[in-house]
Design an enzyme around this catalytic site. Structure first.
Site, PDB file in Angstrom:
ATOM      1  N   GLY A 192       1.107  -0.840  -0.170  1.00 38.78           N
ATOM      2  CA  GLY A 192      -0.261  -0.401   0.013  1.00 38.78           C
ATOM      3  C   GLY A 192       0.665   1.054  -0.174  1.00 38.78           C
ATOM      4  N   SER A 193       0.912   2.223  -0.796  1.00 37.46           N
ATOM      5  CA  SER A 193       1.628   3.577  -1.098  1.00 37.46           C
ATOM      6  C   SER A 193       0.820   4.119  -1.988  1.00 37.46           C
ATOM      7  CB  SER A 193       2.819   3.041  -1.515  1.00 37.46           C
ATOM      8  OG  SER A 193       2.495   1.904  -2.552  1.00 37.46           O
TER       9      SER A 193
END
Length: 244
Positions: free
Chosen positions: A202-203
């Protein structure tokens, strides 16, 4: 430089198959699978089935599908799968600013948010030479926030084409992400759409369009790394659209 050949054969067909898992994710998949096996051996079947789901998710997170990269020299290609959450005109990061970088004038920044369900292999927006790779440790705020560009753990990558045009982009860690893994270093030659790294779990990725280049995407649009065109170098035409 990577090469994916596509063969067209008369009467041929392609069956769906799970995309290959990037080598960076194999060890995590093996660890999750080993823990799953231990739980089943201990007779903890409920936990074992839950861990099996986790194992499948880990493998899916590191999937590395084939992409059809546009063969358009003027195209700036999305470096990440995800949702376009911000389109702003901002000064370039100081690590990529100045005469040797993106300059000092504000540029249009397109931010792509990757959820834990998106493909997390990142690709270069243009082909050329990697001029710089700058890693900065930082916080782990929600990557969807504007201030994540300045506060979070991040990595700036600057690419220069053969004609001197430069495009900078930034990999930003988020709430869950704790590791940015580079595949390139300064001096490397890359093709447009080539894999350059990943961010675990996640990013977000920010892309700084060159001066005089308008975005070809809108807020709320989903991008596909290595395929979606974010802009055409030197094209100032502004598009208008509604997410449907």
């Amino acid at each position: 430089m990577e090469n994916n050949e596509i063969t067209i054969a008369a009467g041929g067909n392609i069956k769906w198959r799970f995309p290959p898992v990037h080598p960076e994710g194999v060890k995590f998949g093996l660890i999750a699978a080993a823990i799953t096996g231990i739980f089943f051996l201990l007779g903890w079947e409920v936990v074992g089935w839950l861990m099996l789901i986790v194992t499948m998710w880990v493998l899916a997170f590191f999937r590395d599908p084939v992409r059809a990269v546009p063969q358009d020299e003027g195209a700036i290609i999305a470096p990440a799968d995800g949702l376009v959450t911000l389109i702003q005109k901002v000064p370039p990061p100081r690590e990529m600013a100045g005469a040797a970088g993106l300059g000092d004038q504000p540029l249009i920044r397109v931010s792509i948010f990757m959820s834990v369900f998106d493909v997390h292999i990142n690709r270069t927006p243009i082909g050329g030479t990697i001029k710089s790779v700058v890693y900065i440790s930082g916080k782990f705020l929600n990557a969807d926030l504007d201030k994540a560009s300045e506060d979070n753990e991040r990595q700036h990558i600057l690419v220069e084409r053969h004609d001197g045009v430069r495009v900078g982009f930034t990999q930003i860690a988020g709430l869950v992400a704790r590791r940015i893994v580079p595949f390139v270093k300064p001096g490397d030659m890359v093709a447009a759409g080539q894999r350059i790294g990943l961010i675990r779990f996640g990013s977000r990725v920010d892309v700084y369009l060159p001066a005089g280049t308008a975005p070809r995407v809108i807020l709320g649009q989903r991008t596909v790394a290595g395929e979606t065109i974010l802009g055409q170098i030197g094209d100032r035409r502004v598009i208008a659209g509604i997410q449907q």
